[in-house]
Design a protein around this motif. Structure first.
Motif, short mmCIF file in Angstrom:
data_model
loop_
_atom_site.label_atom_id
_atom_site.label_comp_id
_atom_site.label_asym_id
_atom_site.label_seq_id
_atom_site.Cartn_x
_atom_site.Cartn_y
_atom_site.Cartn_z
N PRO A 1 5.54 -10.29 64.91
CA PRO A 1 5.00 -10.27 66.28
C PRO A 1 4.01 -9.12 66.51
N GLY A 2 4.28 -7.97 65.89
CA GLY A 2 3.36 -6.85 66.02
C GLY A 2 2.03 -7.13 65.34
N ILE A 3 2.09 -7.75 64.16
CA ILE A 3 0.87 -8.12 63.45
C ILE A 3 0.06 -9.11 64.26
N GLU A 4 0.75 -10.09 64.87
CA GLU A 4 0.06 -11.07 65.70
C GLU A 4 -0.61 -10.42 66.91
N ARG A 5 0.08 -9.48 67.56
CA ARG A 5 -0.50 -8.81 68.72
C ARG A 5 -1.70 -7.96 68.32
N LEU A 6 -1.59 -7.24 67.21
CA LEU A 6 -2.71 -6.43 66.73
C LEU A 6 -3.93 -7.31 66.46
N THR A 7 -3.71 -8.44 65.81
CA THR A 7 -4.81 -9.35 65.50
C THR A 7 -5.41 -9.93 66.77
N TYR A 8 -4.56 -10.34 67.70
CA TYR A 8 -5.01 -11.02 68.92
C TYR A 8 -5.72 -10.07 69.88
N TYR A 9 -5.20 -8.86 70.02
CA TYR A 9 -5.73 -7.94 71.03
C TYR A 9 -6.78 -6.97 70.50
N VAL A 10 -6.84 -6.75 69.19
CA VAL A 10 -7.76 -5.75 68.66
C VAL A 10 -8.71 -6.33 67.60
N LEU A 11 -8.16 -6.85 66.51
CA LEU A 11 -8.97 -7.23 65.37
C LEU A 11 -9.87 -8.43 65.66
N PHE A 12 -9.30 -9.49 66.22
CA PHE A 12 -10.10 -10.68 66.49
C PHE A 12 -11.14 -10.44 67.58
N PRO A 13 -10.81 -9.75 68.68
CA PRO A 13 -11.86 -9.40 69.65
C PRO A 13 -12.98 -8.57 69.01
N THR B 1 -18.07 -0.03 62.63
CA THR B 1 -16.66 0.11 63.01
C THR B 1 -16.07 -1.25 63.38
N LEU B 2 -16.79 -2.00 64.22
CA LEU B 2 -16.32 -3.33 64.61
C LEU B 2 -16.29 -4.28 63.42
N GLN B 3 -17.24 -4.11 62.52
CA GLN B 3 -17.26 -4.96 61.33
C GLN B 3 -16.03 -4.73 60.46
N LEU B 4 -15.65 -3.46 60.31
CA LEU B 4 -14.45 -3.14 59.52
C LEU B 4 -13.19 -3.70 60.19
N LEU B 5 -13.09 -3.52 61.51
CA LEU B 5 -11.93 -4.07 62.22
C LEU B 5 -11.89 -5.59 62.10
N GLY B 6 -13.04 -6.21 62.32
CA GLY B 6 -13.10 -7.66 62.29
C GLY B 6 -12.81 -8.24 60.92
N SER B 7 -13.13 -7.50 59.87
CA SER B 7 -12.89 -8.02 58.51
C SER B 7 -11.41 -8.20 58.22
N ALA B 8 -10.57 -7.48 58.96
CA ALA B 8 -9.12 -7.62 58.76
C ALA B 8 -8.53 -8.76 59.59
N ALA B 9 -9.29 -9.26 60.57
CA ALA B 9 -8.75 -10.25 61.50
C ALA B 9 -8.38 -11.56 60.82
N LEU B 10 -9.29 -12.08 59.98
CA LEU B 10 -9.05 -13.41 59.41
C LEU B 10 -7.91 -13.44 58.40
N PRO B 11 -7.84 -12.53 57.42
CA PRO B 11 -6.69 -12.59 56.51
C PRO B 11 -5.36 -12.37 57.21
N LEU B 12 -5.30 -11.40 58.13
CA LEU B 12 -4.04 -11.17 58.86
C LEU B 12 -3.73 -12.35 59.78
N GLY B 13 -4.77 -12.91 60.41
CA GLY B 13 -4.56 -14.06 61.29
C GLY B 13 -4.02 -15.25 60.53
N LEU B 14 -4.55 -15.51 59.35
CA LEU B 14 -4.08 -16.64 58.54
C LEU B 14 -2.65 -16.43 58.04
#
Length: 305
Positions: free
Chosen positions: A32-44, A190-203
Motif C-alpha cells: 500500500p505504501g508503494i502504491e501511494r508513493l507511485t500514485y501521489y509522487v512518482l506518476f505525477p 529531478t522530475l525525470q528521475l522521479l518519473g523513471s521509477a513510476a512505471l516499474p513500481l507501478g507495474l
C-alpha cells in the motif's frame, strides 16, 4: 516479434509483482505504501515532466479532446441503452461501466514507451491529460444516476477532481507548457528521475494487487464488461480518430489506451459510492489477465510487426 519484445517485459513485471506478493516480499504492509508513493509522487512527476516539455499545437490538442469526448459519450450512451435491457441492477452496472471506460495508466505508459518511444509517451501523456478528468467525472455521474438517491453532490465532485494527483499533474504540466515556462534549472532532471521509477513500481504494484481468488462465477458481467473494454472502446476511439483525421501515432495511442484493463482504483470508488465492489474486484483481475492476450492483438492490428 517487435510487439512481443515490447510487451513481454511489461507483462513480466506484472507477473513478478504477483510473485513477490505471493511470497510476502517485501511484505503485505509495504505494497500500500508503494502504491501511494507511485500514485501521489512518482506518476505525477512523470506526467508533469512529459507534458511540460511536449511539443503540440492547440489545434491538435482540440482535435484529440473532441475524439475523446465523442468516444466516451458514445460508449456511455451504449451503456445507458444496455441498462434498459439487461437484468443487472444499478450497482452492478456501475462496475460494468468502470470496467468499460477506466484504464490502467501504468500499463498504458509502459507499453507506449516500449512501442513508440519518447514521442509515444508524450502523446500518451497528452491523451491521459484529457481522459483522466473526463473519465473521473463520468464515473461519478454514473454512480449518482444508477445508485444515488440524492443526486449529484457537485461540491464533492469538484473537490475530488481538484485534489486528484493525476489531474493536478496534468493541469500543471499543460500550464507550464502553455506559458512557455517549461521546467527550468534542476526541475527537469529531478522530475525525470522521479518519473523513471513510476512505471516499474507501478507495474509491480499492479501485479501485487491481482487476486485470482476474486474470480468467482460472475462470468456474464465479466464477458459483457470485457467486450466493451477490449472491443467496443478501442474500436470507437479508433473510428472517431480516423474520421477526425488524427495522426497515425495519435490513433495508435488512443487504441492502446482504449484496450487497457480497468484501473485498480475502480474498486475503491465502487466501495465508496455504493457500487458492486465484489464484482469490480473480479473485473479488475479478469481484465488484467485478459490484457496479456488482447493487448498484443490490438497492437498488431494498429502497429503491425
Amino acid at each position: 516479434m517487435m510487439i512481443a519484445n515490447a510487451l513481454g517485459p511489461v507483462f513480466l513485471l506484472i507477473v513478478i509483482g504477483a510473485f513477490l506478493n505471493r511470497i510476502n516480499l517485501p511484505g503485505t504492509d509495504y505494497w500500500p505504501g508503494i502504491e501511494r508513493l507511485t500514485y501521489y509522487v512518482l506518476f505525477p512527476a512523470l506526467l508533469i515532466h512529459r507534458l511540460a516539455l511536449a511539443e503540440f499545437s492547440l489545434g491538435s490538442l482540440g482535435a484529440l479532446s473532441a475524439v475523446v469526448m465523442v468516444s466516451l459519450l458514445l460508449v456511455t450512451g451504449l451503456m445507458a441503452l444496455l441498462y434498459r435491457f439487461l437484468r443487472f441492477n444499478g450497482a452492478s452496472m456501475t462496475s460494468l461501466y468502470q470496467g468499460a471506460i477506466r484504464f490502467n495508466t501504468y500499463i498504458g505508459l509502459a507499453v507506449a514507451s516500449a512501442l513508440f518511444g519518447e514521442a509515444g509517451v508524450a502523446q500518451a501523456a497528452l491523451a491521459l491529460g484529457i481522459m483522466i478528468p473526463l473519465v473521473n467525472v463520468g464515473c461519478v455521474l454514473i454512480f449518482a444516476w444508477w445508485v444515488g438517491e440524492e443526486g449529484v453532490n457537485g461540491r464533492a465532485v469538484f473537490i475530488g477532481l481538484i485534489t486528484n494527483p493525476l489531474i493536478l499533474a496534468c493541469a500543471i504540466g499543460l500550464l507550464l507548457n502553455a506559458t512557455l515556462i517549461g521546467l527550468p534549472g534542476w526541475s527537469a532532471p529531478t522530475l525525470q528521475l522521479l518519473g523513471s521509477a513510476a512505471l516499474p513500481l507501478g507495474l509491480l504494484a499492479v501485479g501485487s494487487a491481482l487476486n485470482v481468488k476474486a474470480l468467482g462465477h460472475d462470468w456474464g458481467p465479466v464477458l459483457m464488461s470485457s467486450t466493451l473494454k477490449f472491443l467496443v472502446m478501442p474500436a470507437t476511439l479508433w473510428a472517431v480518430a480516423v474520421m477526425v483525421g488524427l495522426s497515425t501515432l495519435q490513433q495508435q495511442i488512443l487504441v492502446l489506451i482504449g484496450c487497457l484493463p480497468t484501473a485498480s482504483s475502480a474498486y475503491i470508488l465502487a466501495r465508496q459510492l455504493g457500487g458492486d465492489a465484489s464484482l469490480m474486484a473480479t473485473l479488475i483481475t479478469a481484465q488484467t489477465l485478459l490484457a496479456f492476450a488482447v493487448l498484443p492483438l490490438w497492437m498488431m492490428v494498429v502497429v503491425g510487426g
